[in-house]
Design an enzyme around this catalytic site. Sequence first.
Site, PDB file in Angstrom:
ATOM      1  N   ASP A 256       0.949  -1.237  -0.611  1.00  0.00           N
ATOM      2  CA  ASP A 256       0.061   0.094   0.028  1.00  0.00           C
ATOM      3  C   ASP A 256       1.458   1.122  -0.058  1.00  0.00           C
ATOM      4  O   ASP A 256       1.624   1.459   0.770  1.00  0.00           O
ATOM      5  CB  ASP A 256      -0.966   0.140   1.367  1.00  0.00           C
ATOM      6  CG  ASP A 256      -1.830   1.066   1.681  1.00  0.00           C
ATOM      7  OD1 ASP A 256      -2.824   1.110   0.549  1.00  0.00           O
ATOM      8  OD2 ASP A 256      -1.960   2.364   1.275  1.00  0.00           O
ATOM      9  N   ILE A 257       0.552   2.620  -0.733  1.00  0.00           N
ATOM     10  CA  ILE A 257       1.756   3.151  -1.065  1.00  0.00           C
ATOM     11  C   ILE A 257       1.514   4.151  -0.170  1.00  0.00           C
ATOM     12  O   ILE A 257      -0.018   4.580   0.641  1.00  0.00           O
ATOM     13  CB  ILE A 257       1.734   4.265  -2.428  1.00  0.00           C
ATOM     14  CG1 ILE A 257       1.525   3.561  -3.306  1.00  0.00           C
ATOM     15  CG2 ILE A 257       2.204   5.222  -2.819  1.00  0.00           C
ATOM     16  CD1 ILE A 257       1.508   3.825  -5.294  1.00  0.00           C
ATOM     17  N   ASN A 264      -2.059  12.714  -3.443  1.00  0.00           N
ATOM     18  CA  ASN A 264      -2.850  13.420  -4.491  1.00  0.00           C
ATOM     19  C   ASN A 264      -3.573  14.856  -3.890  1.00  0.00           C
ATOM     20  O   ASN A 264      -3.370  15.288  -5.507  1.00  0.00           O
ATOM     21  CB  ASN A 264      -4.208  12.906  -4.553  1.00  0.00           C
ATOM     22  CG  ASN A 264      -4.261  11.300  -5.386  1.00  0.00           C
ATOM     23  OD1 ASN A 264      -3.375  11.714  -6.574  1.00  0.00           O
ATOM     24  ND2 ASN A 264      -4.827  10.381  -5.038  1.00  0.00           N
ATOM     25  N   HIS A 269      -4.578  14.592  -9.399  1.00  0.00           N
ATOM     26  CA  HIS A 269      -4.270  13.087  -8.819  1.00  0.00           C
ATOM     27  C   HIS A 269      -3.905  12.918 -10.641  1.00  0.00           C
ATOM     28  O   HIS A 269      -3.373  11.620 -10.809  1.00  0.00           O
ATOM     29  CB  HIS A 269      -6.164  13.598  -9.568  1.00  0.00           C
ATOM     30  CG  HIS A 269      -6.492  13.234  -7.884  1.00  0.00           C
ATOM     31  ND1 HIS A 269      -6.931  12.215  -7.373  1.00  0.00           N
ATOM     32  CD2 HIS A 269      -7.681  14.779  -7.420  1.00  0.00           C
ATOM     33  CE1 HIS A 269      -7.851  13.218  -6.434  1.00  0.00           C
ATOM     34  NE2 HIS A 269      -8.153  13.804  -6.512  1.00  0.00           N
ATOM     35  N   ASP A 273      -1.603   9.083 -10.877  1.00  0.00           N
ATOM     36  CA  ASP A 273      -1.967   8.576 -11.185  1.00  0.00           C
ATOM     37  C   ASP A 273      -0.782   7.735 -11.777  1.00  0.00           C
ATOM     38  O   ASP A 273      -0.320   6.788 -11.846  1.00  0.00           O
ATOM     39  CB  ASP A 273      -3.161   8.491 -12.660  1.00  0.00           C
ATOM     40  CG  ASP A 273      -4.481   8.796 -11.861  1.00  0.00           C
ATOM     41  OD1 ASP A 273      -4.559   7.944 -10.879  1.00  0.00           O
ATOM     42  OD2 ASP A 273      -5.514   9.730 -13.177  1.00  0.00           O
ATOM     43  N   ASP A 289       5.437 -15.923 -14.242  1.00  0.00           N
ATOM     44  CA  ASP A 289       4.808 -17.474 -14.035  1.00  0.00           C
ATOM     45  C   ASP A 289       4.146 -17.869 -12.641  1.00  0.00           C
ATOM     46  O   ASP A 289       3.997 -18.631 -12.097  1.00  0.00           O
ATOM     47  CB  ASP A 289       4.700 -18.773 -14.912  1.00  0.00           C
ATOM     48  CG  ASP A 289       6.153 -19.336 -15.434  1.00  0.00           C
ATOM     49  OD1 ASP A 289       7.472 -19.078 -14.097  1.00  0.00           O
ATOM     50  OD2 ASP A 289       6.772 -20.466 -15.676  1.00  0.00           O
ATOM     51  N   GLU A 299      -4.658   2.808  -3.677  1.00  0.00           N
ATOM     52  CA  GLU A 299      -3.422   2.970  -3.817  1.00  0.00           C
ATOM     53  C   GLU A 299      -2.535   1.429  -3.244  1.00  0.00           C
ATOM     54  O   GLU A 299      -1.791   1.166  -3.149  1.00  0.00           O
ATOM     55  CB  GLU A 299      -3.090   3.148  -3.214  1.00  0.00           C
ATOM     56  CG  GLU A 299      -2.975   3.849  -1.516  1.00  0.00           C
ATOM     57  CD  GLU A 299      -4.543   3.855  -0.979  1.00  0.00           C
ATOM     58  OE1 GLU A 299      -5.026   4.808  -0.117  1.00  0.00           O
ATOM     59  OE2 GLU A 299      -5.568   4.784  -2.014  1.00  0.00           O
ATOM     60  N   ARG A 321      10.893  -2.312  -2.562  1.00  0.00           N
ATOM     61  CA  ARG A 321      10.203  -1.668  -1.384  1.00  0.00           C
ATOM     62  C   ARG A 321      11.508  -0.046  -1.635  1.00  0.00           C
ATOM     63  O   ARG A 321      11.719   1.139  -1.382  1.00  0.00           O
ATOM     64  CB  ARG A 321      10.277  -1.513  -0.202  1.00  0.00           C
ATOM     65  CG  ARG A 321       9.749  -0.723   0.657  1.00  0.00           C
ATOM     66  CD  ARG A 321      10.032  -1.544   2.016  1.00  0.00           C
ATOM     67  NE  ARG A 321      11.292  -1.625   2.534  1.00  0.00           N
ATOM     68  CZ  ARG A 321      12.551  -0.587   2.512  1.00  0.00           C
ATOM     69  NH1 ARG A 321      12.799   0.623   2.684  1.00  0.00           N
ATOM     70  NH2 ARG A 321      13.966  -1.451   3.250  1.00  0.00           N
TER      71      ARG A 321
END
Length: 385
Positions: A256-257, A264, A269, A273, A289, A299, A321
């Site tokens: 999760d950002i 934003n 925005h 994006d 795979d 996010e 990260r």
Amino acid sequence: MTGAHSSSANPQHGLTDRLARWAKGLSGKGDDPHAEEAHRPRAGAASNREINRRRQLYTDIGDFLFAHDLDLTPINFSVALDYLTGANIGVEKAIRAVMMERGRITNGWMESLAADQRADEVTPESLASMLDKVEENLDQFTGLMHESRNSAKDYGAALQEQAKDLAGGGDSEPVLARLVGLTRSMVEKTRQVETQLRENQKQTQALKSSLESARRAAEHDHLTGLPNRRAFETVLRDELALAQAEQESLSVAFCDIDHFKVINDTHGHDTGDRVLKFIAGLLAKVSDDRCHVARHGGEEFVMLFRGKTAAETCEAVDGVREDLASRSLVNRTNGERMDRVSFSAGVANVLAYEDPRAALKAADRALYLAKEHGRNRVYLAAETD
């Protein structure tokens, strides 16, 4: 809620009244002095425990609704039920997020959440089912066109042969001449039908191609190009079966950002994006795979690793990260350098839990612990959760 409404005049209010009476009866607060006797549990400890569990659940739902000053409506009742029982991880995460951000929930927000959940449930699976049916019908129609075209060719050939016999027989009676003309006309019409059938077949093939594109679009996130949450759930089922059959490890990670709302609000925005797409690209670089990446919503991204232990998955995710945190991103709109962009993550061993849903919840809890302890870190879920 003002005014008096009968249940027959307003089904919504009628159902609300029934829910209220139901909750009162189960909590022992009904107006009927004999209600407690009527709802007395049957003999047996198991029966008593179930009644008490249900009674406590209704109390918890009521407390939740009253704590946020929410109306006692079927929608609010249903959403609260999903949240308090953990039956829907999407509802649970959305409510927890809005409570952290705003501290309370409104009736309008609950209705929007319920609408989003219904849309999310219907779109992928129902669309896929409908597309399958349409394709089945198109296949049948294509077969019919082939059959009709072959029949038309055979009929045309037979008519031509008969026309030759009639024309070469030396009989010049007007009726035969008209028959020859009619035959020639039928042959021409058959050719026209043949041409139309070929054109319809091309259109059918083009439509089938469009439907396949629609199917792929329904399973992918339009912004990042990654598979969406529903597509990931299908992959999770398939990879779980493979891991169990091959006795391989299987681990899941939620990423999760950090402070995405700030990104934003500060940069707009469009820049948000682009950040989403950039991070999606970093995560996708490690996919193959045996590693699958999807946008889980907002996010948040989810990764599935087959053949890696949870500890190895932590290392792999932590590498992404570190890569992201070391970069200096720039707002393309104005050239301003952005504050450090990072994400937090939680990892869980899928095979350590009774079902994949429990593993997802464990990874999600680890993610929120990473957020609470400073962000920009990867936490491993305890398998005793």
